[in-house]
Design a protein around this motif. Structure first.
Motif, PDB file in Angstrom:
ATOM      1  N   LYS A  84       2.292  -1.582   4.424  1.00 58.37           N
ATOM      2  CA  LYS A  84       2.157  -0.167   4.086  1.00 58.37           C
ATOM      3  C   LYS A  84       3.530   0.494   4.052  1.00 58.37           C
ATOM      4  O   LYS A  84       4.342   0.319   4.969  1.00 58.37           O
ATOM      5  CB  LYS A  84       1.260   0.529   5.113  1.00 58.37           C
TER       6      LYS A  84
ATOM      7  N   HIS B   7       0.875  -1.163   0.000  1.00 54.85           N
ATOM      8  CA  HIS B   7       0.000   0.000   0.000  1.00 54.85           C
ATOM      9  C   HIS B   7       0.920   1.222   0.000  1.00 54.85           C
ATOM     10  O   HIS B   7       1.630   1.480   0.983  1.00 54.85           O
ATOM     11  CB  HIS B   7      -0.927  -0.061   1.207  1.00 54.85           C
TER      12      HIS B   7
ATOM     13  N   GLU C  11      -2.237  -4.666   8.433  1.00 61.55           N
ATOM     14  CA  GLU C  11      -1.442  -3.956   7.431  1.00 61.55           C
ATOM     15  C   GLU C  11      -0.267  -3.295   8.148  1.00 61.55           C
ATOM     16  O   GLU C  11      -0.415  -2.293   8.830  1.00 61.55           O
ATOM     17  CB  GLU C  11      -2.298  -2.914   6.714  1.00 61.55           C
TER      18      GLU C  11
END
Length: 310
Positions: A269, A19, A196
């Motif tokens: 991330k 991400h 995440e």
């Protein structure tokens, strides 16, 4: 997305979904990088892909996390993400919102545009405020929600409870939980699919002011004066990727391949919205690009005379 697939031996394998930062902020960089990424997959690791790109225009009232400065239009960024089938996320993680802020036209227009894009790929919002979460779920049900790392959840039991909330598709813990492997390994697979990890944080591992720092960014997004000054060691030096790599919470590519993926985690991330395009390119090279092709990718980006990235 869980990133699970079955091999010939019926063994479950996981793919890393990154991400990435700078949806609005680094639009020109992604406009150059994504064609290269799609047309020359041999340059890039086959065990990873792009799960989403996140960001927000610089003057968003609901913005938070980092001070943004992107000025690309929603139409442009959405068209680019649609072209490559990548989810776009709005970083609406302001923690200080009140009811009077919910009617903000710009932020509502952005949510409406992002929700309309669900015919191509579902887009999301990274959120901190419970008030905003309720508002978004009621008014823009086509967007998925991500629990922001700006909540600074460092207690593992609280983090586990956050994972159990149906409102969130993903939860980003504070980076200081990144290496809590005994507790992480004991999570259910359903919970693991929602984690995440923030990989490349440069903040001092022992910082006690992290929440105050994020609140200060929220305050500035509301047009108020900054009142917080970071007292962490070497804060004046700013972000350095080399320094982030020395952080006890750092997650490198060997960690992802050899620890996190085998444990059943697949979402990672990369921070960097407040950094320049040059350092974000280095993240793309390190995390996604095979070493033997990193110079080639760097040259393709730098030597594209139609772009003014740096």
């Amino acid at each position: 997305m869980s990133g699970r697939s079955m091999t010939e031996n019926n063994k479950t394998e996981y793919k890393a979904h990154y991400h990435l930062p700078g949806l609005f902020e680094f639009y020109e960089l992604y406009k150059a990088f994504l064609p290269l990424y799609c047309e020359h997959r041999e340059y890039f690791y086959d065990w990873c892909d792009i799960g989403s790109v996140y960001g927000a225009p610089g003057d968003c009232l609901w913005g938070g996390g980092r001070v943004g400065y992107g000025d690309s239009s929603a139409r442009d960024v959405l068209e680019l993400m649609r072209e490559y089938g990548i989810s776009a996320r709005l970083t609406f993680s302001n923690s200080l919102l009140g009811p009077e802020h919910l009617a903000d036209k710009q932020c509502n227009d952005l949510c409406r545009a992002f929700e309309e894009g669900k015919a191509y790929v579902q887009n999301g919002v990274i959120v901190h405020s419970e008030l905003l979460l309720d508002y978004l779920q009621e008014n823009y049900p086509g967007l998925y929600m991500v629990s922001s790392t700006t909540k600074v959840i460092t207690d593992f039991d609280l983090f586990s409870a956050e994972l159990d909330r149906d409102e969130f598709r993903y939860v980003v813990p504070d980076f200081r939980l990144n290496k809590a492997f005994d507790r992480l390994g004991a999570l259910s697979q359903k919970q693991k699919d929602k984690v995440e990890f923030l990989c490349n944080e440069c903040c001092w591992f022992s910082c006690q002011d992290r929440k105050a720092c994020y609140e200060d960014v929220s305050r500035m997004a509301l047009g108020e004066k900054s009142i917080h000054r970071c007292t962490s060691p070497n804060a004046a030096g700013g972000y350095r990727f080399s320094k982030a790599m020395e952080n006890p919470g750092f997650i490198g590519i060997d960690d992802i391949k050899n620890i996190y993926l085998p444990l059943g985690f697949s979402n990672f991330k990369i921070e960097g919205r407040s950094l320049g395009s040059a350092i974000v390119l280095e993240f793309l090279l390190y995390y996604m690009t095979k070493p033997e092709y990193q110079l080639r990718v760097r040259e393709e980006i730098y030597l594209d005379n139609t772009l003014d990235l740096f």
